[in-house]
Design an enzyme around this catalytic site. Sequence first.
Site, mmCIF file in Angstrom:
data_model
loop_
_atom_site.group_PDB
_atom_site.id
_atom_site.type_symbol
_atom_site.label_atom_id
_atom_site.label_comp_id
_atom_site.label_asym_id
_atom_site.label_seq_id
_atom_site.Cartn_x
_atom_site.Cartn_y
_atom_site.Cartn_z
ATOM 1 N N ASP A 249 10.039 -1.698 -3.982
ATOM 2 C CA ASP A 249 10.058 -1.014 -5.284
ATOM 3 C C ASP A 249 8.707 -0.379 -5.616
ATOM 4 O OD1 ASP A 249 12.659 -1.790 -5.649
ATOM 5 O OD2 ASP A 249 12.206 -3.385 -7.082
ATOM 6 N N ASP B 69 5.894 -3.348 0.767
ATOM 7 C CA ASP B 69 6.638 -3.587 -0.457
ATOM 8 C C ASP B 69 7.743 -2.519 -0.548
ATOM 9 O OD1 ASP B 69 7.163 -4.445 -3.184
ATOM 10 O OD2 ASP B 69 6.087 -2.651 -3.829
ATOM 11 N N ASP C 3 2.147 -1.713 -4.355
ATOM 12 C CA ASP C 3 1.708 -1.027 -5.579
ATOM 13 C C ASP C 3 1.519 -1.981 -6.753
ATOM 14 O OD1 ASP C 3 4.495 -1.563 -5.909
ATOM 15 O OD2 ASP C 3 4.483 -0.152 -7.589
HETATM 16 MG MG MG Z 1 6.299 -2.737 -6.032
#
Ligand code: MG
Length: 279
Positions: free
Chosen positions: A12, A10, A217
């Site tokens: 961001d 991922d 996340d």
């Molecule tokens: Mg993320």
Amino acid sequence: MSRRLILFTDLDGTLLELETYDYRPAREALSRLNAQGIPLVFCSSKTRAEQEFYQREMGIRAPMIVENGSAILIPDDYFSREFDYSRAAGGYKVIELGAGVEEIRQETYAARAELQLQFRGYGELSLAELGAWTGLDGEAAARAQARQYSETIVGELSAEDALRLGHALRTKGLVCARGSRFITVMSAASDKGKAVGRLSDLYRREVGGIITAGFGDGANDAPMLAVVDLPFLLQKPGGDWENISDPRIKKAMAIGPAGWNRLVCRLVEDERLRDHSET
Ligand code: MG
């Protein structure tokens, strides 16, 4: 027999710092991956234009999974074996899993009117407005707005309203995926996990034994983490983990690019970890 390590990440809140989009704390791990020829595949809600930008910045040449798993872009001469793809465009073979952005925008805005909600879509924002919401400057805002398969929405949306929107869109074959910052509406036919699974199969055909690791996340990373051999969930900036109830997923003591850096360095050093993992 050793297996080739393939990383899916991922962006961001994971490889990029959540507020500043800084990736420099991860430079050591990035240069190790480059030096060892370990593929690093971005798998993010970001667009092709945004991911190409970060690939150039980081010196990465690899396939990418854009817009939350809506499409896989594979550089033309990346795999030697033939495979099925949806279309060729701009130096890539593109495998499309999701619907086109026009259809998604139409349905999203129709649902908003019907439910009397107030959010706005990226497609409706000026570059200045998009910049104000995201902190992105002119060019970066334009790259974020260049969506082909999904619509990101901004504005006040309570958890209850987000659920109502999700229900309304589901009847149209669309889903809402909550990322680190915003909600993205996309086709129910696509998610990060399906795309990672498809691309992993292509790697397996090309190089034989592989072992896959995933880093994320947010809630939208759960499908990706569910299909990799070594799934790592990073912490939010405050230290909490997204509530994902999959016992296979390792909750790593790691936040953002600095944490990513440590995890990836450890992974590329630890041959035993690879040998002992199940495919
Ligand atoms: Mg993320």
